[in-house]
Design an enzyme around this catalytic site. Sequence first.
Site, mmCIF file in Angstrom:
data_model
loop_
_atom_site.group_PDB
_atom_site.id
_atom_site.type_symbol
_atom_site.label_atom_id
_atom_site.label_comp_id
_atom_site.label_asym_id
_atom_site.label_seq_id
_atom_site.Cartn_x
_atom_site.Cartn_y
_atom_site.Cartn_z
ATOM 1 N N GLU A 197 16.889 -12.456 -28.436
ATOM 2 C CA GLU A 197 18.254 -12.018 -28.153
ATOM 3 C C GLU A 197 19.269 -13.046 -28.688
ATOM 4 O O GLU A 197 18.893 -14.173 -29.024
ATOM 5 C CB GLU A 197 18.420 -11.831 -26.636
ATOM 6 N N ASP B 177 22.018 -5.188 -30.735
ATOM 7 C CA ASP B 177 22.629 -6.528 -30.706
ATOM 8 C C ASP B 177 22.027 -7.464 -31.761
ATOM 9 O O ASP B 177 22.281 -8.669 -31.734
ATOM 10 C CB ASP B 177 22.512 -7.146 -29.305
ATOM 11 N N HIS C 217 18.790 -8.132 -32.291
ATOM 12 C CA HIS C 217 17.520 -8.823 -32.004
ATOM 13 C C HIS C 217 16.398 -8.278 -32.890
ATOM 14 O O HIS C 217 16.409 -7.111 -33.283
ATOM 15 C CB HIS C 217 17.144 -8.750 -30.512
ATOM 16 N N ASP D 254 5.837 -8.171 -29.069
ATOM 17 C CA ASP D 254 6.308 -8.559 -27.741
ATOM 18 C C ASP D 254 5.633 -7.730 -26.650
ATOM 19 O O ASP D 254 4.925 -6.758 -26.941
ATOM 20 C CB ASP D 254 7.843 -8.422 -27.653
#
Length: 260
Positions: free
Chosen positions: A145, A138, A140, A67
């Site tokens: 997400e 979380d 990811h 990313d």
Amino acid sequence: MHIGIFETSDAASDAAAELIIDLFSRKPHATLGVATGSTPEKLYARLRAAHAAGTFTLKNSSAFALDEYVGIAEDHPQRYRNVLRRELVGKDKTGLTEAGLNTPDAGADDPEQAALVYDRMIGGSGGIDLQILGIGVDGHIGFNEPGGSLVSRTHIEALAGQTISDNARFFNGDTSQVPRRCITQGLGTIMEAKRLVLLAFGANKADAVAQLVEGPISAKWPATIMQMHPDVVAITDTAAASKLEFADLYQERWRLAKGE
Ligand code: F6R
């Protein structure tokens, strides 16, 4: 999924480095998928040490980042291309060349098109042999997400509030400096890598690791899609593994795979 649970992140990083060095000894031109964030830092240090010792090199290889932040200055130290340059590029690092390092062109006039192009580049390279992954608090992977498509391709993503506050530590603790958008490999893209090696350290990753390994496959915890991949190695420290119900079984299975 194979789960390796180690006392410390040092021991876990040794095990991950061993897997990568072994792959490149068998396939020197292999393509590596690389993560950023703090989790792989010790792994990269080990790869640099192996390069210095002459037992490992990325000089003939391509690496693809997971990313890149959108809207970050080209010379910003936290731009992922710059992070990966510092970690991996050059004869004094892992031998990876500047041309061999691929990152999404998040500064392009049309980032959506850049995401598409990046996805095609990964496919055009023959695909990623081994993808290194961290995991967000979380759940990811990459920056996919919660609540997104489980089969997404490389795309523009909005960072979750949790991720922005977690990553503020790289931006002087100031959430307002953390970019809100990124280009990330999609979950479908990541799942095409031949092998996935995920690292997770620290108690704050324990819920995400428990979901990754034992939770139902769900867009709420994006990493759970990895349960559908035939070749995943998750390497954790004891703190990140602390909420695994069947940790004893996983350790036994790890010993079995090692022929112990
Ligand atoms: C980074 C990435 C993220 C991180 C994750 C964990 O390229 O794709 O998924 O791996 O946010 O970050 P750290 O390692 O800083 O806890």
